[in-house]
Design a protein around this motif. Structure first.
Motif, PDB file in Angstrom:
ATOM      1  N   MET A   1      10.002-112.463  -8.889  1.00  0.00           N
ATOM      2  CA  MET A   1       9.114-111.325  -8.983  1.00  0.00           C
ATOM      3  C   MET A   1       9.502-110.323  -7.910  1.00  0.00           C
ATOM      4  O   MET A   1      10.049-110.688  -6.879  1.00  0.00           O
ATOM      5  CB  MET A   1       7.661-111.769  -8.839  1.00  0.00           C
ATOM      6  N   LYS A   2       9.203-109.080  -8.186  1.00  0.00           N
ATOM      7  CA  LYS A   2       9.454-108.020  -7.216  1.00  0.00           C
ATOM      8  C   LYS A   2       8.152-107.714  -6.500  1.00  0.00           C
ATOM      9  O   LYS A   2       7.128-107.475  -7.128  1.00  0.00           O
ATOM     10  CB  LYS A   2       9.957-106.763  -7.913  1.00  0.00           C
ATOM     11  N   ILE A   3       8.191-107.746  -5.159  1.00  0.00           N
ATOM     12  CA  ILE A   3       7.045-107.397  -4.344  1.00  0.00           C
ATOM     13  C   ILE A   3       7.336-106.021  -3.747  1.00  0.00           C
ATOM     14  O   ILE A   3       8.378-105.824  -3.115  1.00  0.00           O
ATOM     15  CB  ILE A   3       6.832-108.386  -3.174  1.00  0.00           C
ATOM     16  N   ARG A   4       6.415-105.071  -3.961  1.00  0.00           N
ATOM     17  CA  ARG A   4       6.573-103.727  -3.392  1.00  0.00           C
ATOM     18  C   ARG A   4       5.449-103.492  -2.393  1.00  0.00           C
ATOM     19  O   ARG A   4       4.278-103.716  -2.705  1.00  0.00           O
ATOM     20  CB  ARG A   4       6.528-102.662  -4.492  1.00  0.00           C
ATOM     21  N   TYR A   5       5.827-103.053  -1.195  1.00  0.00           N
ATOM     22  CA  TYR A   5       4.872-102.784  -0.121  1.00  0.00           C
ATOM     23  C   TYR A   5       4.748-101.278   0.063  1.00  0.00           C
ATOM     24  O   TYR A   5       5.744-100.569   0.054  1.00  0.00           O
ATOM     25  CB  TYR A   5       5.356-103.410   1.189  1.00  0.00           C
ATOM     26  N   PHE A   6       3.541-100.810   0.277  1.00  0.00           N
ATOM     27  CA  PHE A   6       3.283 -99.388   0.434  1.00  0.00           C
ATOM     28  C   PHE A   6       2.615 -99.115   1.780  1.00  0.00           C
ATOM     29  O   PHE A   6       1.836 -99.931   2.275  1.00  0.00           O
ATOM     30  CB  PHE A   6       2.394 -98.880  -0.707  1.00  0.00           C
ATOM     31  N   GLN A  19      12.299-109.618  -3.177  1.00  0.00           N
ATOM     32  CA  GLN A  19      12.353-110.396  -4.413  1.00  0.00           C
ATOM     33  C   GLN A  19      11.993-111.842  -4.101  1.00  0.00           C
ATOM     34  O   GLN A  19      12.467-112.391  -3.103  1.00  0.00           O
ATOM     35  CB  GLN A  19      13.765-110.315  -4.998  1.00  0.00           C
ATOM     36  N   ILE A  20      11.169-112.442  -4.925  1.00  0.00           N
ATOM     37  CA  ILE A  20      10.851-113.871  -4.832  1.00  0.00           C
ATOM     38  C   ILE A  20      11.123-114.472  -6.196  1.00  0.00           C
ATOM     39  O   ILE A  20      10.582-114.009  -7.203  1.00  0.00           O
ATOM     40  CB  ILE A  20       9.385-114.104  -4.418  1.00  0.00           C
ATOM     41  N   ASP A  21      11.967-115.469  -6.228  1.00  0.00           N
ATOM     42  CA  ASP A  21      12.356-116.089  -7.493  1.00  0.00           C
ATOM     43  C   ASP A  21      11.549-117.353  -7.730  1.00  0.00           C
ATOM     44  O   ASP A  21      12.053-118.468  -7.620  1.00  0.00           O
ATOM     45  CB  ASP A  21      13.860-116.395  -7.493  1.00  0.00           C
ATOM     46  N   ASP A  22      10.276-117.159  -8.035  1.00  0.00           N
ATOM     47  CA  ASP A  22       9.374-118.286  -8.252  1.00  0.00           C
ATOM     48  C   ASP A  22       8.137-117.782  -8.984  1.00  0.00           C
ATOM     49  O   ASP A  22       7.788-116.610  -8.892  1.00  0.00           O
ATOM     50  CB  ASP A  22       8.971-118.884  -6.906  1.00  0.00           C
ATOM     51  N   GLY A  27      -2.907-116.605  -4.914  1.00  0.00           N
ATOM     52  CA  GLY A  27      -3.333-117.139  -3.611  1.00  0.00           C
ATOM     53  C   GLY A  27      -2.172-117.730  -2.828  1.00  0.00           C
ATOM     54  O   GLY A  27      -2.039-117.499  -1.624  1.00  0.00           O
ATOM     55  N   ILE A  28      -1.320-118.496  -3.493  1.00  0.00           N
ATOM     56  CA  ILE A  28      -0.158-119.080  -2.817  1.00  0.00           C
ATOM     57  C   ILE A  28       0.831-117.987  -2.430  1.00  0.00           C
ATOM     58  O   ILE A  28       1.418-118.030  -1.345  1.00  0.00           O
ATOM     59  CB  ILE A  28       0.504-120.163  -3.692  1.00  0.00           C
ATOM     60  N   LEU A  29       0.993-116.978  -3.280  1.00  0.00           N
ATOM     61  CA  LEU A  29       1.867-115.862  -2.940  1.00  0.00           C
ATOM     62  C   LEU A  29       1.363-115.162  -1.683  1.00  0.00           C
ATOM     63  O   LEU A  29       2.140-114.886  -0.760  1.00  0.00           O
ATOM     64  CB  LEU A  29       1.961-114.872  -4.101  1.00  0.00           C
ATOM     65  N   ARG A  30       0.077-114.879  -1.612  1.00  0.00           N
ATOM     66  CA  ARG A  30      -0.493-114.242  -0.413  1.00  0.00           C
ATOM     67  C   ARG A  30      -0.202-115.087   0.828  1.00  0.00           C
ATOM     68  O   ARG A  30       0.179-114.567   1.880  1.00  0.00           O
ATOM     69  CB  ARG A  30      -2.003-114.073  -0.557  1.00  0.00           C
ATOM     70  N   GLN A  31      -0.391-116.395   0.711  1.00  0.00           N
ATOM     71  CA  GLN A  31      -0.157-117.311   1.830  1.00  0.00           C
ATOM     72  C   GLN A  31       1.308-117.277   2.257  1.00  0.00           C
ATOM     73  O   GLN A  31       1.614-117.188   3.451  1.00  0.00           O
ATOM     74  CB  GLN A  31      -0.569-118.725   1.424  1.00  0.00           C
ATOM     75  N   ARG A  32       2.219-117.327   1.316  1.00  0.00           N
ATOM     76  CA  ARG A  32       3.654-117.286   1.641  1.00  0.00           C
ATOM     77  C   ARG A  32       4.052-115.985   2.316  1.00  0.00           C
ATOM     78  O   ARG A  32       4.816-115.977   3.273  1.00  0.00           O
ATOM     79  CB  ARG A  32       4.503-117.483   0.385  1.00  0.00           C
ATOM     80  N   LEU A  33       3.529-114.875   1.813  1.00  0.00           N
ATOM     81  CA  LEU A  33       3.855-113.581   2.412  1.00  0.00           C
ATOM     82  C   LEU A  33       3.324-113.502   3.842  1.00  0.00           C
ATOM     83  O   LEU A  33       4.012-113.011   4.739  1.00  0.00           O
ATOM     84  CB  LEU A  33       3.302-112.435   1.563  1.00  0.00           C
ATOM     85  N   PRO A  64       3.829-114.512 -12.893  1.00  0.00           N
ATOM     86  CA  PRO A  64       5.130-114.896 -13.435  1.00  0.00           C
ATOM     87  C   PRO A  64       6.279-114.357 -12.584  1.00  0.00           C
ATOM     88  O   PRO A  64       6.134-113.339 -11.894  1.00  0.00           O
ATOM     89  CB  PRO A  64       5.148-114.271 -14.832  1.00  0.00           C
ATOM     90  N   ASP A  65       7.408-115.034 -12.648  1.00  0.00           N
ATOM     91  CA  ASP A  65       8.548-114.605 -11.838  1.00  0.00           C
ATOM     92  C   ASP A  65       9.124-113.267 -12.292  1.00  0.00           C
ATOM     93  O   ASP A  65       9.931-112.670 -11.589  1.00  0.00           O
ATOM     94  CB  ASP A  65       9.621-115.685 -11.776  1.00  0.00           C
TER      95      ASP A  65
END
Length: 78
Positions: A1-6, A19-22, A27-33, A64-65
């Motif tokens: 997935m593409k994460i874009r920060y503003f 990019q995160i390939d998973d 909630g888990i994404l927030r924790q990982r970031l 989704p990835d």
């Protein structure tokens, strides 16, 4: 997935995108970031809207990835 920060989220993360390939729950994404980018980013992330393909989802929703995730801090203006 593409994460874009503003705005302040990009500043705190030290990048505008990554990019995160998973496939993860939001909630888990927030924790990982938060773990990747440290305490200042975690503080900013707590105030951010996180949109997955333009939609707000709950922390239990699977991201989704292939998704684009936007991390948007509150904006001031008029």
């Amino acid at each position: 997935m593409k994460i874009r920060y503003f705005a302040g989220a990009a500043e705190a993360a030290g990048r505008e995108e990554q990019q995160i390939d998973d496939s993860l729950t939001l909630g888990i994404l927030r924790q990982r970031l938060a773990e990747q980018h440290g305490a200042e980013f975690t503080r900013v992330l707590a105030r951010c809207a996180v949109l997955v393909d333009g939609e707000r989802l709950g922390d239990d929703a699977r991201v989704p990835d292939t998704a684009t995730v936007d991390v948007l801090p509150p904006f001031a203006g008029g």
